[in-house]
Scaffold this motif. Structure first.
Motif, PDB file in Angstrom:
ATOM      1  N   LYS A   1       0.821  -1.208   0.000  1.00  0.00           N
ATOM      2  CA  LYS A   1       0.000   0.000   0.000  1.00  0.00           C
ATOM      3  C   LYS A   1       0.855   1.257   0.000  1.00  0.00           C
ATOM      4  N   ASN A   2       1.945   1.239   0.755  1.00  0.00           N
ATOM      5  CA  ASN A   2       2.802   2.414   0.884  1.00  0.00           C
ATOM      6  C   ASN A   2       4.014   2.382  -0.053  1.00  0.00           C
ATOM      7  N   LYS A   3       4.135   1.293  -0.828  1.00  0.00           N
ATOM      8  CA  LYS A   3       5.226   1.138  -1.789  1.00  0.00           C
ATOM      9  C   LYS A   3       6.589   1.291  -1.118  1.00  0.00           C
ATOM     10  N   VAL A   4       6.783   0.531  -0.043  1.00  0.00           N
ATOM     11  CA  VAL A   4       8.052   0.534   0.683  1.00  0.00           C
ATOM     12  C   VAL A   4       8.566  -0.894   0.791  1.00  0.00           C
ATOM     13  N   ASP A   5       9.860  -1.040   1.067  1.00  0.00           N
ATOM     14  CA  ASP A   5      10.438  -2.381   1.164  1.00  0.00           C
ATOM     15  C   ASP A   5      10.910  -2.729   2.573  1.00  0.00           C
ATOM     16  N   PHE A   6      10.570  -1.887   3.547  1.00  0.00           N
ATOM     17  CA  PHE A   6      10.872  -2.224   4.937  1.00  0.00           C
ATOM     18  C   PHE A   6       9.936  -1.451   5.854  1.00  0.00           C
ATOM     19  N   LEU A   7       9.783  -1.955   7.078  1.00  0.00           N
ATOM     20  CA  LEU A   7       8.942  -1.303   8.080  1.00  0.00           C
ATOM     21  C   LEU A   7       9.664  -1.291   9.423  1.00  0.00           C
ATOM     22  N   PRO A   8       9.755  -0.146  10.088  1.00  0.00           N
ATOM     23  CA  PRO A   8      10.254  -0.140  11.461  1.00  0.00           C
ATOM     24  C   PRO A   8       9.267  -0.896  12.357  1.00  0.00           C
ATOM     25  N   VAL A   9       9.791  -1.608  13.328  1.00  0.00           N
ATOM     26  CA  VAL A   9       8.960  -2.332  14.290  1.00  0.00           C
ATOM     27  C   VAL A   9       9.022  -1.560  15.608  1.00  0.00           C
ATOM     28  N   ILE A  10       7.853  -1.101  16.065  1.00  0.00           N
ATOM     29  CA  ILE A  10       7.780  -0.178  17.197  1.00  0.00           C
ATOM     30  C   ILE A  10       7.006  -0.792  18.361  1.00  0.00           C
ATOM     31  N   ASP A  11       7.450  -0.497  19.576  1.00  0.00           N
ATOM     32  CA  ASP A  11       6.682  -0.864  20.762  1.00  0.00           C
ATOM     33  C   ASP A  11       5.492   0.087  20.857  1.00  0.00           C
ATOM     34  N   GLU A  12       4.300  -0.466  20.859  1.00  0.00           N
ATOM     35  CA  GLU A  12       3.083   0.345  20.797  1.00  0.00           C
ATOM     36  C   GLU A  12       2.919   1.254  22.011  1.00  0.00           C
ATOM     37  N   ASN A  13       3.431   0.853  23.152  1.00  0.00           N
ATOM     38  CA  ASN A  13       3.238   1.624  24.382  1.00  0.00           C
ATOM     39  C   ASN A  13       4.329   2.670  24.610  1.00  0.00           C
TER      40      ASN A  13
END
Length: 281
Positions: free
Chosen positions: A29-41
């Motif tokens: 959807k965002n046309k990216v090849d990686f995503l940062p993984v974040i702690d939701e809290n």
């Protein structure tokens, strides 16, 4: 110039737990090849999830096991030159931006190209910068074969050529990902147990069906179906900043280099421009 002036503050990210299907959909959807993984809290950075990890682990269903934890970060108050040196040293195309160990955004190589190098007016030509070796592929090659070639050649881009041996498109890992499918497969396993009664009786067998979602490349798709068909070539006499402007205008990370007769003689990558620009910062 500070990193916070050119970084992307609203870059998509993902939290855990999560599904591989959802992560892939966010990337598409965002046309990216990686995503940062974040702690939701706490909003602290836990790692990154890359498109490459899906290809390398097609059977892995747990996203947490695909997260890469050894990542390159930089403070948002750092200078752009510091980020360029970090990118070149670690051979990465992006750096996660933090402040007090909290996720703030992402600095992409393409934004250094468009917002820094393209505006520097570097007149030196790319003739000593571009690469005269380039990986090519016939545009009628099956897509899954093209991916295997990328994997073996350790490259994320191939220049496609047609029957006339002229460039017809550019194929990247992101292009292949758009055609990947999640297919539910089922395998049968026989579990045998020895009989506890007479020797002549049959052994007891239990049939176990194992279902899983597999990340696959369709066998009927060809390079031509997935590749970017708009070719934007340059010649070796274009300036470094001029080349950066073309990359920025068309949002390309690489451009084929042609001679005066239109023959393919090489390729120029954004990281090549990045390295060349260090002498002018």
């Amino acid at each position: 110039m500070k990193i916070k002036e050119i970084m992307v503050k609203k870059y998509p990210y993902i939290v855990l737990p999560n599904s591989r299907e959802n992560a892939l959909e966010i990337m598409r959807k965002n046309k990216v090849d990686f995503l940062p993984v974040i702690d939701e809290n706490t909003y602290t950075l836990k790692g990154i999830l890359t498109l490459k990890s899906f290809f390398e682990n097609p059977d892995e269903t747990q996203v947490a096991l695909l997260v890469q934890k050894n990542i390159v970060t930089i403070d948002e108050e750092s200078e752009v030159k510091d980020s360029i040196q970090k990118m070149l040293k670690n051979k990465v195309r992006y750096i996660i931006v933090t402040k007090d160990n909290r996720y703030k955004g992402v600095l992409l190589l393409k934004h250094i190209i468009s917002r820094v190098i393209a505006r520097m007016n570097i007149k030196e030509s790319i003739k000593n910068v571009y690469r005269n070796s380039v990986f090519t592929i016939w545009d009628q090659t099956p897509l899954f074969v093209a991916f295997k070639i990328m994997e073996l050649a350790k490259t994320y881009v191939l220049i496609a050529i047609n029957n006339k041996l002229t460039p017809s498109g550019i194929l990247t890992l992101e292009d292949i990902a758009r055609y990947c499918e999640m297919i539910k497969s089922e395998t049968k396993s026989l579990l045998s147990a020895p009989s506890e009664t007479e020797e002549w009786e049959w052994n007891v067998q239990t049939i176990v069906y194992i279902a899983k979602n597999q990340f696959t490349i369709p066998k009927d798709k060809k390079v031509y179906d997935a590749m970017s068909k708009k070719i934007v070539p340059v010649n070796k006499y274009i300036s470094i900043s001029g080349c950066a402007k073309i990359m920025a205008r068309y949002n390309y990370s690489q451009l084929p280099v042609l001679d005066v007769e239109g023959n393919l003689i090489g390729i120029i990558f954004d990281e090549d421009l990045l390295k060349a620009s260090l002498n002018y910062l």
